[in-house]
Design an enzyme around this catalytic site. Structure first.
Site, mmCIF file in Angstrom:
data_model
loop_
_atom_site.group_PDB
_atom_site.id
_atom_site.type_symbol
_atom_site.label_atom_id
_atom_site.label_comp_id
_atom_site.label_asym_id
_atom_site.label_seq_id
_atom_site.Cartn_x
_atom_site.Cartn_y
_atom_site.Cartn_z
ATOM 1 N N LYS A 231 -33.551 45.897 -2.014
ATOM 2 C CA LYS A 231 -32.102 45.641 -1.799
ATOM 3 C C LYS A 231 -31.457 46.036 -3.247
ATOM 4 O O LYS A 231 -30.179 46.035 -3.003
ATOM 5 C CB LYS A 231 -31.635 44.402 -1.491
ATOM 6 C CG LYS A 231 -32.119 43.922 -0.001
ATOM 7 C CD LYS A 231 -31.626 42.857 0.792
ATOM 8 C CE LYS A 231 -32.008 42.113 1.631
ATOM 9 N NZ LYS A 231 -32.281 42.810 2.920
ATOM 10 N N ASP B 118 -29.073 32.224 -3.141
ATOM 11 C CA ASP B 118 -29.807 33.410 -2.591
ATOM 12 C C ASP B 118 -29.111 34.642 -3.021
ATOM 13 O O ASP B 118 -28.043 34.833 -2.617
ATOM 14 C CB ASP B 118 -29.913 33.198 -1.081
ATOM 15 C CG ASP B 118 -30.333 34.491 -0.207
ATOM 16 O OD1 ASP B 118 -30.855 35.508 -0.959
ATOM 17 O OD2 ASP B 118 -30.064 34.372 0.863
ATOM 18 N N HIS C 251 -28.408 33.259 5.815
ATOM 19 C CA HIS C 251 -29.564 34.096 6.398
ATOM 20 C C HIS C 251 -30.803 33.091 6.915
ATOM 21 O O HIS C 251 -30.842 32.048 6.177
ATOM 22 C CB HIS C 251 -30.090 35.138 5.269
ATOM 23 C CG HIS C 251 -31.062 35.894 5.941
ATOM 24 N ND1 HIS C 251 -32.613 35.610 5.934
ATOM 25 C CD2 HIS C 251 -30.948 37.215 6.334
ATOM 26 C CE1 HIS C 251 -33.234 36.724 6.476
ATOM 27 N NE2 HIS C 251 -32.354 37.618 6.509
ATOM 28 N N CYS D 47 -30.160 38.031 11.444
ATOM 29 C CA CYS D 47 -30.855 36.926 10.991
ATOM 30 C C CYS D 47 -29.963 35.710 10.689
ATOM 31 O O CYS D 47 -30.522 34.816 10.091
ATOM 32 C CB CYS D 47 -31.822 37.384 9.840
ATOM 33 S SG CYS D 47 -32.835 38.532 10.318
ATOM 34 N N GLN E 62 -28.294 39.862 -1.227
ATOM 35 C CA GLN E 62 -27.277 40.769 -0.625
ATOM 36 C C GLN E 62 -26.429 40.879 -2.121
ATOM 37 O O GLN E 62 -25.687 41.960 -2.099
ATOM 38 C CB GLN E 62 -26.351 40.131 0.163
ATOM 39 C CG GLN E 62 -26.787 40.050 1.474
ATOM 40 C CD GLN E 62 -27.247 41.576 2.092
ATOM 41 O OE1 GLN E 62 -27.031 42.446 1.640
ATOM 42 N NE2 GLN E 62 -28.652 41.503 2.934
#
Lengths: 142, 398
Positions: B215, B189, B112, B353, B192
Protein backbone atom coordinates in the site's frame (compact mmCIF):
# COMPACT_ATOMS: atom_id res chain seq x y z
CA UNK A 1 -32.30 -11.48 -28.99
CA UNK A 2 -32.70 -7.80 -29.72
CA UNK A 3 -30.30 -5.74 -27.62
CA UNK A 4 -32.94 -3.24 -26.48
CA UNK A 5 -35.41 -5.94 -25.52
CA UNK A 6 -32.68 -7.71 -23.59
CA UNK A 7 -31.84 -4.54 -21.67
CA UNK A 8 -35.51 -3.74 -21.03
CA UNK A 9 -36.20 -7.17 -19.54
CA UNK A 10 -33.13 -7.06 -17.30
CA UNK A 11 -33.77 -3.50 -16.14
CA UNK A 12 -37.45 -4.19 -15.53
CA UNK A 13 -36.64 -7.20 -13.36
CA UNK A 14 -33.95 -5.22 -11.55
CA UNK A 15 -36.02 -2.14 -10.84
CA UNK A 16 -39.25 -4.03 -10.15
CA UNK A 17 -38.12 -7.43 -9.00
CA UNK A 18 -40.95 -9.97 -8.72
CA UNK A 19 -41.46 -12.13 -5.64
CA UNK A 20 -39.09 -10.05 -3.55
CA UNK A 21 -40.15 -10.26 0.07
CA UNK A 22 -38.92 -11.68 3.33
CA UNK A 23 -40.70 -14.92 4.24
CA UNK A 24 -41.15 -15.98 7.86
CA UNK A 25 -43.35 -19.01 7.13
CA UNK A 26 -41.46 -22.01 8.49
CA UNK A 27 -42.67 -24.30 5.71
CA UNK A 28 -40.31 -22.53 3.30
CA UNK A 29 -36.73 -23.72 3.00
CA UNK A 30 -34.51 -20.67 3.49
CA UNK A 31 -31.07 -20.61 1.90
CA UNK A 32 -28.42 -17.95 1.42
CA UNK A 33 -26.90 -17.32 -1.98
CA UNK A 34 -23.62 -15.49 -2.17
CA UNK A 35 -20.38 -15.83 -3.97
CA UNK A 36 -16.91 -14.97 -2.81
CA UNK A 37 -15.97 -12.76 -5.71
CA UNK A 38 -18.66 -10.15 -5.26
CA UNK A 39 -20.82 -8.42 -2.70
CA UNK A 40 -24.18 -9.77 -3.78
CA UNK A 41 -25.98 -11.48 -0.97
CA UNK A 42 -29.52 -12.79 -1.23
CA UNK A 43 -31.75 -15.13 0.71
CA UNK A 44 -34.04 -17.47 -1.22
CA UNK A 45 -37.17 -19.03 0.27
CA UNK A 46 -38.61 -22.09 -1.44
CA UNK A 47 -41.85 -23.92 -0.64
CA UNK A 48 -41.70 -27.44 -2.05
CA UNK A 49 -44.65 -29.77 -1.56
CA UNK A 50 -45.28 -33.07 -3.34
CA UNK A 51 -42.21 -32.50 -5.50
CA UNK A 52 -43.59 -29.21 -6.79
CA UNK A 53 -41.96 -25.80 -6.25
CA UNK A 54 -45.18 -24.21 -5.02
CA UNK A 55 -43.68 -20.84 -4.22
CA UNK A 56 -40.31 -19.04 -4.28
CA UNK A 57 -39.40 -15.65 -2.83
CA UNK A 58 -36.14 -13.77 -2.30
CA UNK A 59 -34.71 -10.88 -0.30
CA UNK A 60 -31.40 -9.11 0.00
CA UNK A 61 -29.10 -6.75 -1.86
CA UNK A 62 -27.52 -7.55 -5.20
CA UNK A 63 -26.44 -6.03 -8.51
CA UNK A 64 -28.65 -5.59 -11.57
CA UNK A 65 -27.67 -8.89 -13.16
CA UNK A 66 -28.06 -10.95 -9.96
CA UNK A 67 -31.33 -9.33 -8.98
CA UNK A 68 -32.91 -9.65 -12.42
CA UNK A 69 -31.61 -13.20 -12.82
CA UNK A 70 -33.21 -14.14 -9.49
CA UNK A 71 -36.50 -12.49 -10.41
CA UNK A 72 -36.62 -14.25 -13.77
CA UNK A 73 -35.57 -17.62 -12.35
CA UNK A 74 -38.33 -17.50 -9.77
CA UNK A 75 -41.04 -16.59 -12.27
CA UNK A 76 -39.95 -19.45 -14.52
CA UNK A 77 -39.85 -22.06 -11.79
CA UNK A 78 -42.91 -21.47 -9.61
CA UNK A 79 -45.20 -24.44 -10.22
CA UNK A 80 -42.51 -26.60 -11.80
CA UNK A 81 -41.61 -30.05 -10.46
CA UNK A 82 -38.27 -30.72 -8.81
CA UNK A 83 -37.02 -32.69 -11.82
CA UNK A 84 -38.17 -30.01 -14.27
CA UNK A 85 -36.40 -27.41 -12.15
CA UNK A 86 -33.18 -29.39 -12.17
CA UNK A 87 -33.33 -29.62 -15.93
CA UNK A 88 -33.91 -25.87 -16.12
CA UNK A 89 -30.98 -25.16 -13.81
CA UNK A 90 -28.68 -27.39 -15.82
CA UNK A 91 -29.70 -25.70 -19.05
CA UNK A 92 -29.20 -22.25 -17.61
CA UNK A 93 -25.77 -23.10 -16.25
CA UNK A 94 -24.75 -24.63 -19.57
CA UNK A 95 -25.84 -21.49 -21.38
CA UNK A 96 -23.79 -19.25 -19.12
CA UNK A 97 -20.77 -21.54 -19.38
CA UNK A 98 -21.00 -21.68 -23.20
CA UNK A 99 -21.99 -25.35 -23.31
CA UNK A 100 -24.81 -26.93 -25.32
CA UNK A 101 -28.29 -26.09 -24.00
CA UNK A 102 -31.94 -26.30 -24.98
CA UNK A 103 -33.17 -22.75 -25.48
CA UNK A 104 -36.81 -23.81 -25.50
CA UNK A 105 -36.68 -24.33 -21.77
CA UNK A 106 -35.36 -21.00 -20.60
CA UNK A 107 -37.91 -18.35 -21.64
CA UNK A 108 -36.88 -14.88 -20.48
CA UNK A 109 -33.69 -16.24 -18.93
CA UNK A 110 -32.33 -16.21 -22.48
CA UNK A 111 -31.49 -12.55 -21.85
CA UNK A 112 -28.27 -13.90 -20.30
CA UNK A 113 -27.31 -15.94 -23.36
CA UNK A 114 -24.39 -13.61 -24.07
CA UNK A 115 -23.33 -12.90 -20.51
CA UNK A 116 -20.26 -15.08 -21.07
CA UNK A 117 -18.82 -12.13 -23.01
CA UNK A 118 -18.46 -10.33 -19.68
CA UNK A 119 -16.52 -12.89 -17.69
CA UNK A 120 -16.82 -10.98 -14.41
CA UNK A 121 -20.63 -10.98 -14.63
CA UNK A 122 -21.17 -14.71 -15.23
CA UNK A 123 -21.21 -15.33 -11.50
CA UNK A 124 -23.85 -12.63 -11.05
CA UNK A 125 -26.26 -14.41 -13.39
CA UNK A 126 -25.55 -17.74 -11.70
CA UNK A 127 -25.94 -16.42 -8.16
CA UNK A 128 -29.59 -17.38 -7.45
CA UNK A 129 -28.99 -20.88 -8.78
CA UNK A 130 -26.42 -21.54 -6.05
CA UNK A 131 -29.15 -21.01 -3.47
CA UNK A 132 -31.89 -22.82 -5.34
CA UNK A 133 -29.72 -25.91 -5.73
CA UNK A 134 -29.01 -25.85 -2.01
CA UNK A 135 -32.75 -25.66 -1.28
CA UNK A 136 -33.57 -28.59 -3.58
CA UNK A 137 -30.78 -30.62 -2.00
CA UNK A 138 -32.20 -29.91 1.44
CA UNK A 139 -35.67 -30.95 0.28
CA UNK A 140 -34.37 -34.21 -1.16
CA UNK A 141 -32.38 -34.97 1.97
CA UNK A 142 -35.51 -34.74 4.06
CA UNK B 1 2.96 13.66 -9.94
CA UNK B 2 5.64 11.19 -11.11
CA UNK B 3 3.32 9.30 -13.44
CA UNK B 4 6.19 8.38 -15.75
CA UNK B 5 7.64 6.16 -12.99
CA UNK B 6 4.72 3.72 -13.15
CA UNK B 7 4.66 1.17 -16.00
CA UNK B 8 1.01 0.31 -15.21
CA UNK B 9 0.03 3.83 -16.21
CA UNK B 10 1.31 3.27 -19.73
CA UNK B 11 -1.94 1.51 -20.46
CA UNK B 12 -5.20 3.33 -20.80
CA UNK B 13 -6.51 3.08 -17.22
CA UNK B 14 -7.57 5.44 -14.48
CA UNK B 15 -6.62 3.75 -11.25
CA UNK B 16 -8.62 4.90 -8.23
CA UNK B 17 -8.25 1.81 -6.01
CA UNK B 18 -5.14 2.74 -4.09
CA UNK B 19 -6.72 1.78 -0.77
CA UNK B 20 -6.67 -1.82 -2.02
CA UNK B 21 -3.14 -1.65 -3.36
CA UNK B 22 -0.92 0.98 -4.92
CA UNK B 23 0.85 0.72 -8.25
CA UNK B 24 4.57 -0.03 -8.27
CA UNK B 25 7.21 2.26 -9.71
CA UNK B 26 9.74 0.82 -12.15
CA UNK B 27 12.56 1.08 -9.61
CA UNK B 28 10.72 -1.28 -7.22
CA UNK B 29 10.03 -3.78 -10.01
CA UNK B 30 13.67 -3.55 -11.15
CA UNK B 31 14.91 -4.19 -7.63
CA UNK B 32 12.85 -7.40 -7.43
CA UNK B 33 14.37 -8.57 -10.69
CA UNK B 34 17.83 -7.53 -9.54
CA UNK B 35 17.61 -9.91 -6.59
CA UNK B 36 16.50 -12.85 -8.71
CA UNK B 37 19.03 -12.15 -11.45
CA UNK B 38 22.09 -11.07 -9.50
CA UNK B 39 22.13 -12.52 -5.98
CA UNK B 40 19.15 -14.87 -5.69
CA UNK B 41 20.45 -16.89 -2.72
CA UNK B 42 18.90 -17.40 0.70
CA UNK B 43 19.35 -14.89 3.50
CA UNK B 44 20.99 -15.45 6.86
CA UNK B 45 23.62 -17.84 5.55
CA UNK B 46 26.49 -15.67 4.44
CA UNK B 47 28.92 -18.46 3.61
CA UNK B 48 29.54 -17.21 0.11
CA UNK B 49 29.64 -13.77 -1.51
CA UNK B 50 26.18 -13.60 -3.03
CA UNK B 51 24.61 -14.95 0.14
CA UNK B 52 26.43 -12.28 2.12
CA UNK B 53 25.11 -9.72 -0.35
CA UNK B 54 21.53 -10.95 0.27
CA UNK B 55 21.98 -10.50 4.00
CA UNK B 56 23.27 -6.99 3.53
CA UNK B 57 20.44 -5.98 1.22
CA UNK B 58 17.78 -7.59 3.42
CA UNK B 59 19.01 -6.12 6.70
CA UNK B 60 19.58 -2.76 5.05
CA UNK B 61 15.81 -2.56 4.54
CA UNK B 62 15.23 -3.05 8.24
CA UNK B 63 17.29 0.06 8.73
CA UNK B 64 15.30 1.93 6.11
CA UNK B 65 12.02 0.98 7.81
CA UNK B 66 13.40 2.00 11.20
CA UNK B 67 14.33 5.40 9.84
CA UNK B 68 11.06 5.74 7.91
CA UNK B 69 8.91 5.38 11.01
CA UNK B 70 11.57 6.70 13.40
CA UNK B 71 11.78 3.57 15.54
CA UNK B 72 14.41 3.53 18.27
CA UNK B 73 15.98 0.14 17.64
CA UNK B 74 16.48 -2.10 14.61
CA UNK B 75 15.05 -5.07 16.54
CA UNK B 76 11.74 -3.27 16.73
CA UNK B 77 11.12 -3.95 13.04
CA UNK B 78 9.70 -7.40 12.24
CA UNK B 79 9.04 -8.38 8.63
CA UNK B 80 5.75 -10.20 8.07
CA UNK B 81 3.58 -11.04 5.08
CA UNK B 82 1.48 -7.90 5.57
CA UNK B 83 -0.54 -5.84 7.97
CA UNK B 84 -3.03 -8.70 8.46
CA UNK B 85 -0.33 -11.06 9.66
CA UNK B 86 1.16 -8.32 11.82
CA UNK B 87 -2.16 -7.67 13.58
CA UNK B 88 -2.68 -11.39 14.14
CA UNK B 89 0.82 -11.66 15.55
CA UNK B 90 0.11 -8.87 18.04
CA UNK B 91 -3.27 -10.23 19.08
CA UNK B 92 -2.25 -13.87 19.26
CA UNK B 93 1.44 -13.60 20.15
CA UNK B 94 1.30 -10.77 22.67
CA UNK B 95 -2.23 -10.31 23.95
CA UNK B 96 -3.50 -13.88 24.01
CA UNK B 97 -1.11 -14.95 26.78
CA UNK B 98 -1.56 -11.62 28.58
CA UNK B 99 -5.31 -11.00 28.66
CA UNK B 100 -7.70 -12.63 31.06
CA UNK B 101 -11.43 -13.30 31.18
CA UNK B 102 -13.31 -10.01 31.42
CA UNK B 103 -10.47 -7.85 30.07
CA UNK B 104 -11.66 -5.44 27.42
CA UNK B 105 -10.43 -4.54 23.96
CA UNK B 106 -11.63 -1.28 22.43
CA UNK B 107 -12.02 -0.98 18.68
CA UNK B 108 -14.52 0.86 16.45
CA UNK B 109 -17.12 -0.24 13.96
CA UNK B 110 -15.14 1.25 11.10
CA UNK B 111 -12.15 -1.05 11.51
CA UNK B 112 -11.01 -3.38 8.75
CA UNK B 113 -11.66 -7.12 9.25
CA UNK B 114 -7.98 -7.60 10.13
CA UNK B 115 -8.40 -5.39 13.16
CA UNK B 116 -11.67 -7.04 14.18
CA UNK B 117 -11.45 -10.79 13.69
CA UNK B 118 -8.26 -11.41 15.72
CA UNK B 119 -9.98 -9.68 18.66
CA UNK B 120 -13.22 -11.62 18.11
CA UNK B 121 -11.05 -14.73 18.24
CA UNK B 122 -9.79 -13.73 21.69
CA UNK B 123 -13.36 -12.99 22.71
CA UNK B 124 -14.39 -16.51 21.75
CA UNK B 125 -11.38 -18.36 23.11
CA UNK B 126 -10.41 -16.32 26.15
CA UNK B 127 -13.58 -14.59 27.26
CA UNK B 128 -12.12 -11.19 26.42
CA UNK B 129 -14.74 -8.51 25.75
CA UNK B 130 -14.67 -6.45 22.55
CA UNK B 131 -16.19 -2.99 22.97
CA UNK B 132 -16.64 -0.15 20.51
CA UNK B 133 -15.65 3.49 20.78
CA UNK B 134 -18.73 5.44 19.66
CA UNK B 135 -18.13 7.43 16.46
CA UNK B 136 -19.27 11.03 16.14
CA UNK B 137 -21.63 12.42 13.48
CA UNK B 138 -18.87 12.33 10.87
CA UNK B 139 -18.01 8.74 11.92
CA UNK B 140 -14.79 10.04 13.51
CA UNK B 141 -13.05 8.88 16.66
CA UNK B 142 -12.58 11.67 19.18
CA UNK B 143 -10.50 11.61 22.34
CA UNK B 144 -13.66 12.50 24.28
CA UNK B 145 -15.39 9.35 23.05
CA UNK B 146 -12.34 7.23 23.84
CA UNK B 147 -12.48 8.59 27.38
CA UNK B 148 -16.15 7.70 27.60
CA UNK B 149 -15.61 4.18 26.31
CA UNK B 150 -12.85 2.99 28.61
CA UNK B 151 -13.57 1.09 31.80
CA UNK B 152 -11.24 -0.19 34.53
CA UNK B 153 -11.07 -3.44 32.54
CA UNK B 154 -9.88 -1.88 29.27
CA UNK B 155 -6.45 -3.31 28.44
CA UNK B 156 -6.05 -2.56 24.73
CA UNK B 157 -7.19 0.05 22.25
CA UNK B 158 -6.68 -1.05 18.65
CA UNK B 159 -7.35 1.47 15.90
CA UNK B 160 -6.55 2.20 12.30
CA UNK B 161 -4.61 5.45 11.89
CA UNK B 162 -6.70 6.10 8.77
CA UNK B 163 -9.78 3.95 8.15
CA UNK B 164 -10.33 2.38 4.77
CA UNK B 165 -13.93 3.47 4.12
CA UNK B 166 -14.39 6.71 6.05
CA UNK B 167 -10.79 7.80 5.60
CA UNK B 168 -10.68 9.73 8.88
CA UNK B 169 -7.31 10.41 10.46
CA UNK B 170 -7.46 9.40 14.11
CA UNK B 171 -5.88 11.56 16.85
CA UNK B 172 -3.42 8.78 17.66
CA UNK B 173 -0.94 10.86 19.63
CA UNK B 174 -3.61 12.14 22.02
CA UNK B 175 -5.15 8.70 22.37
CA UNK B 176 -1.73 7.17 23.10
CA UNK B 177 -1.03 9.68 25.83
CA UNK B 178 -4.40 9.08 27.43
CA UNK B 179 -4.18 5.29 27.05
CA UNK B 180 -0.76 5.09 28.66
CA UNK B 181 -1.87 7.22 31.61
CA UNK B 182 -4.49 4.55 32.19
CA UNK B 183 -2.15 1.58 31.62
CA UNK B 184 -3.80 0.67 28.34
CA UNK B 185 -1.85 -0.58 25.33
CA UNK B 186 -2.36 1.08 21.95
CA UNK B 187 -2.15 -0.93 18.71
CA UNK B 188 -2.27 1.04 15.47
CA UNK B 189 -3.19 -0.42 12.08
CA UNK B 190 -1.23 1.74 9.69
CA UNK B 191 -2.20 -0.02 6.46
CA UNK B 192 -4.07 2.97 5.03
CA UNK B 193 -1.88 5.68 6.52
CA UNK B 194 1.69 4.55 6.02
CA UNK B 195 2.14 5.74 2.45
CA UNK B 196 0.04 8.87 2.93
CA UNK B 197 0.90 10.39 6.28
CA UNK B 198 4.17 10.92 8.13
CA UNK B 199 4.39 8.29 10.87
CA UNK B 200 6.79 8.79 13.76
CA UNK B 201 6.29 5.97 16.25
CA UNK B 202 8.27 7.67 18.97
CA UNK B 203 6.42 10.95 18.65
CA UNK B 204 3.05 9.16 18.51
CA UNK B 205 4.20 6.83 21.27
CA UNK B 206 2.27 3.83 19.93
CA UNK B 207 3.00 0.40 21.38
CA UNK B 208 2.53 -1.52 18.14
CA UNK B 209 2.18 -0.38 14.53
CA UNK B 210 1.34 -2.64 11.60
CA UNK B 211 1.49 -1.95 7.88
CA UNK B 212 1.87 -3.47 4.41
CA UNK B 213 4.46 -2.67 1.77
CA UNK B 214 2.04 -2.98 -1.13
CA UNK B 215 0.00 0.00 0.00
CA UNK B 216 3.06 2.24 -0.25
CA UNK B 217 4.37 1.39 -3.73
CA UNK B 218 6.11 -1.76 -2.50
CA UNK B 219 5.54 -5.40 -3.45
CA UNK B 220 2.70 -7.59 -2.20
CA UNK B 221 3.42 -10.18 0.48
CA UNK B 222 5.57 -7.97 2.71
CA UNK B 223 4.56 -6.15 5.84
CA UNK B 224 5.93 -4.85 9.08
CA UNK B 225 5.16 -5.25 12.72
CA UNK B 226 6.70 -2.48 14.78
CA UNK B 227 6.60 -2.87 18.54
CA UNK B 228 8.37 -1.18 21.42
CA UNK B 229 11.36 -3.37 22.18
CA UNK B 230 10.35 -4.27 25.71
CA UNK B 231 6.94 -5.39 24.44
CA UNK B 232 8.17 -7.25 21.38
CA UNK B 233 10.47 -9.23 23.67
CA UNK B 234 7.30 -10.78 25.05
CA UNK B 235 5.65 -11.63 21.74
CA UNK B 236 5.38 -15.40 21.38
CA UNK B 237 6.32 -16.59 17.89
CA UNK B 238 3.27 -18.10 16.16
CA UNK B 239 5.35 -19.73 13.46
CA UNK B 240 8.13 -22.04 14.54
CA UNK B 241 10.86 -23.50 12.39
CA UNK B 242 14.02 -22.65 10.53
CA UNK B 243 15.87 -19.41 11.04
CA UNK B 244 14.20 -18.49 14.32
CA UNK B 245 15.74 -21.15 16.56
CA UNK B 246 19.17 -21.08 18.11
CA UNK B 247 19.38 -24.73 19.05
CA UNK B 248 17.24 -27.68 20.06
CA UNK B 249 17.97 -31.20 21.18
CA UNK B 250 14.64 -32.46 22.38
CA UNK B 251 11.28 -31.00 23.30
CA UNK B 252 12.63 -29.73 26.60
CA UNK B 253 15.69 -28.01 25.23
CA UNK B 254 14.67 -25.43 22.70
CA UNK B 255 16.31 -22.07 22.39
CA UNK B 256 14.95 -19.34 20.17
CA UNK B 257 16.98 -16.54 18.68
CA UNK B 258 16.67 -12.93 19.77
CA UNK B 259 14.56 -10.30 18.08
CA UNK B 260 13.88 -9.75 15.28
CA UNK B 261 14.78 -13.19 13.87
CA UNK B 262 12.75 -15.01 16.52
CA UNK B 263 9.57 -13.72 14.90
CA UNK B 264 10.63 -14.33 11.29
CA UNK B 265 10.62 -18.12 10.92
CA UNK B 266 11.21 -19.75 7.55
CA UNK B 267 12.71 -18.28 4.43
CA UNK B 268 11.28 -14.79 4.24
CA UNK B 269 9.99 -12.98 1.18
CA UNK B 270 13.52 -11.87 0.38
CA UNK B 271 12.84 -10.33 -3.03
CA UNK B 272 9.83 -8.53 -1.59
CA UNK B 273 11.66 -7.10 1.39
CA UNK B 274 14.57 -5.91 -0.72
CA UNK B 275 12.23 -4.26 -3.22
CA UNK B 276 10.28 -2.75 -0.32
CA UNK B 277 13.45 -0.89 0.62
CA UNK B 278 13.44 0.71 -2.81
CA UNK B 279 9.80 1.76 -2.31
CA UNK B 280 10.71 3.51 0.94
CA UNK B 281 13.58 5.35 -0.74
CA UNK B 282 11.29 6.28 -3.60
CA UNK B 283 8.57 7.73 -1.35
CA UNK B 284 11.10 9.56 0.78
CA UNK B 285 12.60 11.16 -2.31
CA UNK B 286 9.18 12.55 -3.22
CA UNK B 287 8.36 13.40 0.40
CA UNK B 288 5.42 12.04 2.40
CA UNK B 289 4.33 15.53 3.39
CA UNK B 290 4.25 16.58 -0.24
CA UNK B 291 2.16 13.47 -1.05
CA UNK B 292 -0.26 14.22 1.80
CA UNK B 293 -0.62 17.80 0.71
CA UNK B 294 -1.31 16.90 -2.93
CA UNK B 295 -3.83 14.20 -1.96
CA UNK B 296 -5.70 16.69 0.18
CA UNK B 297 -6.02 19.10 -2.75
CA UNK B 298 -7.10 16.30 -5.09
CA UNK B 299 -9.72 15.14 -2.62
CA UNK B 300 -11.14 18.61 -2.21
CA UNK B 301 -11.35 18.95 -5.98
CA UNK B 302 -13.17 15.60 -6.21
CA UNK B 303 -15.57 16.34 -3.34
CA UNK B 304 -16.47 19.79 -4.68
CA UNK B 305 -17.44 18.22 -8.00
CA UNK B 306 -19.21 15.18 -6.56
CA UNK B 307 -21.34 17.36 -4.30
CA UNK B 308 -22.74 19.15 -7.31
CA UNK B 309 -24.22 15.91 -8.68
CA UNK B 310 -27.70 15.66 -7.08
CA UNK B 311 -28.05 11.87 -7.23
CA UNK B 312 -24.76 11.12 -5.50
CA UNK B 313 -24.71 10.49 -1.76
CA UNK B 314 -21.28 10.97 -0.23
CA UNK B 315 -20.65 9.01 2.96
CA UNK B 316 -17.61 11.00 4.08
CA UNK B 317 -17.71 14.58 2.87
CA UNK B 318 -15.35 15.64 5.63
CA UNK B 319 -12.10 13.74 5.77
CA UNK B 320 -8.44 14.59 5.43
CA UNK B 321 -7.28 11.48 3.59
CA UNK B 322 -7.63 10.59 -0.08
CA UNK B 323 -10.59 8.26 0.48
CA UNK B 324 -14.08 9.10 -0.76
CA UNK B 325 -17.00 6.68 -0.33
CA UNK B 326 -20.31 7.31 -2.03
CA UNK B 327 -23.30 5.83 -3.81
CA UNK B 328 -25.32 6.69 -6.86
CA UNK B 329 -28.92 6.84 -5.62
CA UNK B 330 -30.89 3.67 -6.34
CA UNK B 331 -28.09 1.95 -8.24
CA UNK B 332 -26.17 -0.90 -6.66
CA UNK B 333 -22.53 0.10 -6.17
CA UNK B 334 -21.20 -2.88 -8.08
CA UNK B 335 -23.24 -1.95 -11.15
CA UNK B 336 -21.70 1.53 -11.13
CA UNK B 337 -18.25 -0.03 -10.79
CA UNK B 338 -18.95 -2.25 -13.82
CA UNK B 339 -20.10 0.81 -15.75
CA UNK B 340 -16.93 2.73 -14.89
CA UNK B 341 -14.88 -0.32 -15.81
CA UNK B 342 -16.20 -0.04 -19.36
CA UNK B 343 -14.29 3.24 -19.51
CA UNK B 344 -11.22 1.68 -17.87
CA UNK B 345 -11.83 3.47 -14.59
CA UNK B 346 -10.88 1.20 -11.68
CA UNK B 347 -12.90 1.79 -8.50
CA UNK B 348 -13.86 -0.53 -5.70
CA UNK B 349 -17.44 -1.46 -4.81
CA UNK B 350 -18.56 -3.28 -1.71
CA UNK B 351 -18.17 -3.20 2.03
CA UNK B 352 -14.37 -2.95 1.79
CA UNK B 353 -13.86 -5.56 4.53
CA UNK B 354 -15.46 -3.22 7.08
CA UNK B 355 -18.49 -5.40 7.62
CA UNK B 356 -19.66 -3.97 10.92
CA UNK B 357 -19.55 -0.39 9.62
CA UNK B 358 -23.03 -0.78 8.10
CA UNK B 359 -24.47 -0.64 11.61
CA UNK B 360 -22.86 2.75 12.01
CA UNK B 361 -23.47 4.51 8.67
CA UNK B 362 -26.64 2.64 7.70
CA UNK B 363 -25.24 1.78 4.28
CA UNK B 364 -23.92 -1.67 3.50
CA UNK B 365 -22.09 -1.19 0.22
CA UNK B 366 -20.42 1.82 -1.33
CA UNK B 367 -18.20 2.87 -4.18
CA UNK B 368 -14.79 3.91 -3.00
CA UNK B 369 -12.31 6.21 -4.67
CA UNK B 370 -8.91 6.12 -3.00
CA UNK B 371 -6.40 8.58 -4.40
CA UNK B 372 -2.64 8.60 -4.58
CA UNK B 373 -0.04 11.05 -5.78
CA UNK B 374 -0.04 9.77 -9.37
CA UNK B 375 -3.75 10.55 -9.78
CA UNK B 376 -4.55 13.79 -11.56
CA UNK B 377 -7.21 16.50 -11.71
CA UNK B 378 -7.87 15.43 -15.32
CA UNK B 379 -8.66 11.89 -14.18
CA UNK B 380 -11.15 13.27 -11.69
CA UNK B 381 -12.73 15.35 -14.46
CA UNK B 382 -13.19 12.20 -16.52
CA UNK B 383 -14.73 10.37 -13.57
CA UNK B 384 -17.13 13.21 -12.85
CA UNK B 385 -18.09 13.34 -16.50
CA UNK B 386 -18.97 9.62 -16.39
CA UNK B 387 -20.92 9.93 -13.14
CA UNK B 388 -22.88 13.04 -14.11
CA UNK B 389 -25.36 11.26 -16.33
CA UNK B 390 -27.55 8.79 -14.45
CA UNK B 391 -29.42 7.74 -17.58
CA UNK B 392 -26.12 6.80 -19.17
CA UNK B 393 -25.12 4.76 -16.10
CA UNK B 394 -28.43 2.86 -16.20
CA UNK B 395 -28.10 2.42 -19.94
CA UNK B 396 -24.56 1.10 -19.92
CA UNK B 397 -24.13 -0.68 -16.59
CA UNK B 398 -25.41 -4.02 -17.87
Amino acid sequence: MDENLRRDIILDNYQNPRNKEIVLDKRYIKVNSNNESCIDNIDIYVLIEDDILKDIKFSGEACAISTSSTSIMIQNLIGKSVSESKMYIENFENMVQELAYDNNLLNEALVYSEIYKQGNRKNCALLPYIGLKKAIKQYEKN
Amino acid sequence: MNREDFPMLNQDIIYFDNGATTLKPKCVIDKTVEYYEKYGANAHRGDYDISYKVDQEYENVRGLVKKFINAKYLEEIIFTAGSTESLNLVARGFFEPLLEVGDEVLITKSEHASNVLPWFYLANTKGVKVNYIPLDDNHYVTLENVKKAITPNTKVISLAYITNVIGDIRPIKEIAEFAHKNNIFLVVDGAQSIGHLKTDVQDLDVDFLTFSAHKMCGPTGVGVLYGKKELLENVEPLILGGGMNESFDNENEIYYKDLPTRLEAGTPNIAGVIAFGKAIEYLEAIGIDKIADYEKKLRKYLIDKLISIPFIDIINIESDSGIVSFNVTDIFSQDVAYYLNKYNVCVRAGNHCAKILKNEVGVKNTLRISLYFYNTYEEIDELIDLLSNKEKILEEML
